[in-house]
Motif scaffolding. Sequence first.
Motif, PDB file in Angstrom:
ATOM      1  N   VAL A   1       4.626  -9.186  12.038  1.00 45.80           N
ATOM      2  CA  VAL A   1       4.767 -10.203  11.016  1.00 45.80           C
ATOM      3  C   VAL A   1       5.464  -9.660   9.656  1.00 45.80           C
ATOM      4  O   VAL A   1       6.030 -10.317   8.947  1.00 45.80           O
ATOM      5  N   THR A   2       5.748  -8.417  10.073  1.00 44.20           N
ATOM      6  CA  THR A   2       6.660  -7.680   8.760  1.00 44.20           C
ATOM      7  C   THR A   2       7.280  -6.421   9.568  1.00 44.20           C
ATOM      8  O   THR A   2       7.042  -5.844  10.191  1.00 44.20           O
TER       9      THR A   2
ATOM     10  N   THR B   1      -1.171  -3.787   9.335  1.00 46.27           N
ATOM     11  CA  THR B   1      -1.963  -5.071   9.282  1.00 46.27           C
ATOM     12  C   THR B   1      -3.554  -4.443   9.085  1.00 46.27           C
ATOM     13  O   THR B   1      -4.200  -3.950  10.083  1.00 46.27           O
TER      14      THR B   1
ATOM     15  N   MET C   1      -6.093 -15.771   9.269  1.00 43.03           N
ATOM     16  CA  MET C   1      -5.078 -14.938   8.071  1.00 43.03           C
ATOM     17  C   MET C   1      -5.254 -13.569   8.423  1.00 43.03           C
ATOM     18  O   MET C   1      -6.063 -12.725   8.737  1.00 43.03           O
TER      19      MET C   1
ATOM     20  N   ASN D   1      -1.733  -7.483   5.057  1.00 47.65           N
ATOM     21  CA  ASN D   1      -1.172  -6.140   5.301  1.00 47.65           C
ATOM     22  C   ASN D   1      -0.719  -5.431   4.094  1.00 47.65           C
ATOM     23  O   ASN D   1      -0.664  -5.787   2.932  1.00 47.65           O
TER      24      ASN D   1
ATOM     25  N   GLN E   1       1.284  -8.512   1.099  1.00 47.24           N
ATOM     26  CA  GLN E   1       1.374 -10.003   1.612  1.00 47.24           C
ATOM     27  C   GLN E   1       0.173 -10.328   2.379  1.00 47.24           C
ATOM     28  O   GLN E   1      -0.269  -9.615   3.284  1.00 47.24           O
ATOM     29  N   VAL E   2      -0.386 -11.776   2.288  1.00 47.27           N
ATOM     30  CA  VAL E   2      -1.353 -12.413   2.916  1.00 47.27           C
ATOM     31  C   VAL E   2      -0.711 -13.473   3.730  1.00 47.27           C
ATOM     32  O   VAL E   2       0.065 -14.239   2.930  1.00 47.27           O
ATOM     33  N   ARG E   3      -0.660 -13.739   5.010  1.00 45.16           N
ATOM     34  CA  ARG E   3      -0.341 -14.839   5.651  1.00 45.16           C
ATOM     35  C   ARG E   3      -1.316 -15.507   6.510  1.00 45.16           C
ATOM     36  O   ARG E   3      -2.178 -14.933   7.010  1.00 45.16           O
TER      37      ARG E   3
ATOM     38  N   CYS F   1       3.416 -19.797  11.017  1.00 45.24           N
ATOM     39  CA  CYS F   1       3.041 -19.136   9.631  1.00 45.24           C
ATOM     40  C   CYS F   1       3.244 -20.371   8.637  1.00 45.24           C
ATOM     41  O   CYS F   1       4.342 -20.714   8.291  1.00 45.24           O
TER      42      CYS F   1
ATOM     43  N   ASN G   1       1.671 -20.567   5.423  1.00 41.12           N
ATOM     44  CA  ASN G   1       1.579 -19.966   4.054  1.00 41.12           C
ATOM     45  C   ASN G   1       1.548 -18.638   3.984  1.00 41.12           C
ATOM     46  O   ASN G   1       1.361 -17.824   4.843  1.00 41.12           O
ATOM     47  N   ARG G   2       2.074 -18.174   2.856  1.00 40.22           N
ATOM     48  CA  ARG G   2       2.177 -16.732   2.646  1.00 40.22           C
ATOM     49  C   ARG G   2       2.041 -16.544   1.200  1.00 40.22           C
ATOM     50  O   ARG G   2       2.660 -17.066   0.136  1.00 40.22           O
TER      51      ARG G   2
ATOM     52  N   THR H   1       1.629 -13.593  -1.862  1.00 41.83           N
ATOM     53  CA  THR H   1       2.222 -12.197  -2.453  1.00 41.83           C
ATOM     54  C   THR H   1       1.271 -11.646  -3.684  1.00 41.83           C
ATOM     55  O   THR H   1       1.024 -12.409  -4.565  1.00 41.83           O
TER      56      THR H   1
END
Length: 344
Positions: A125-126, A133, A149, A152, A156-158, A167, A169-170, A172
Amino acid sequence: MSPQVYCDEKLHSLAGNETNISFQVLYCLKLRNLLWATSKHDVYLMQNYSVMHWSSLLRRGKEVLNVAKPIIPTLKYPGCSAEPLSRVQISTMSVKDNLMVAGGFQGELICKSLNQTGVAFCTKVTTDENAITNAVDIYRNPSGATRVMAANNDAQVRVLDAANFACINRFTFPWSVNNTSVSPDGKMVAILGDSAECLIADAQSGKVMSNLKGHLDYSFASAWHPDGRILATGNQDTTCRLWDIRKPSESIAVLKGRMGAIRTIRFTSDGRFLAMAEPADFVHVFDAKSDYAVGQEIDLFGEIAGISFSPDTEALFVGVSDRTYGSLLEFNRRRYDHYLECLF
């Protein structure tokens, strides 16, 4: 090695100690969610590079996922962000409604349907250098759709749609996010991380609604009471605080650990008991009916890989990841009229 149990009131009694299970030894001491019970007889846990299903009735385990081998996602559609992974070191996991979600130390996210072969979705995811994570959560939004959900270290929360794992929503935040937990109605989410403050945000938009102040250090764990009004948060300051979200200006109770930070918190599905685990040696169980004044301390030996109540509230499972005394412990809820039989 059987644990010793000290308590003001004996709420749960030891039913089994399965020592044939060797848990993954954790190198990141703040991660403690590698154990999930989906019934009194079914437990999912990490064992080296495998996610295992343990049956307390059959007294044997079965491999569900091997993350040392290459993982090829089966879900394919235009624009899908899935990518193959290999040799993933699992940092956290969650199991609910036949869906298993696991996160990795390099920002990996793996999603598998337990009633289907193969892995539906996996990706990184990153690509951030500090990409671990820290937590994953499976929940239903107010309309009933299943969401995943992931929190990380990249702050950020994804949010992913569990139907296609896109994905959607994200959010920060100003610090690394160590834990998230969504309220039972799917409307709010608790956000905890490398800050003494704990946030309550709108689960759809990520907008902060409340700021819970009282902890003295970084936070690592949270859990909602099934009524959706009480939130429990665990912190490096060795306490678990309880908050009434209708009056968030101060905590309504402070539950003290014995020595270490509070790394994992769980409520029973009926809300009667709260369990919280320290990094090693101690698990505490509190009776909510007594306003958390009555408690039980379980004194064991070794790093704690996770704790989980069975959905029927009858069992509490504790994973011990000590190299020598690694085991899966089962405690059964004590009734005042009889003792439950040991199923091991």
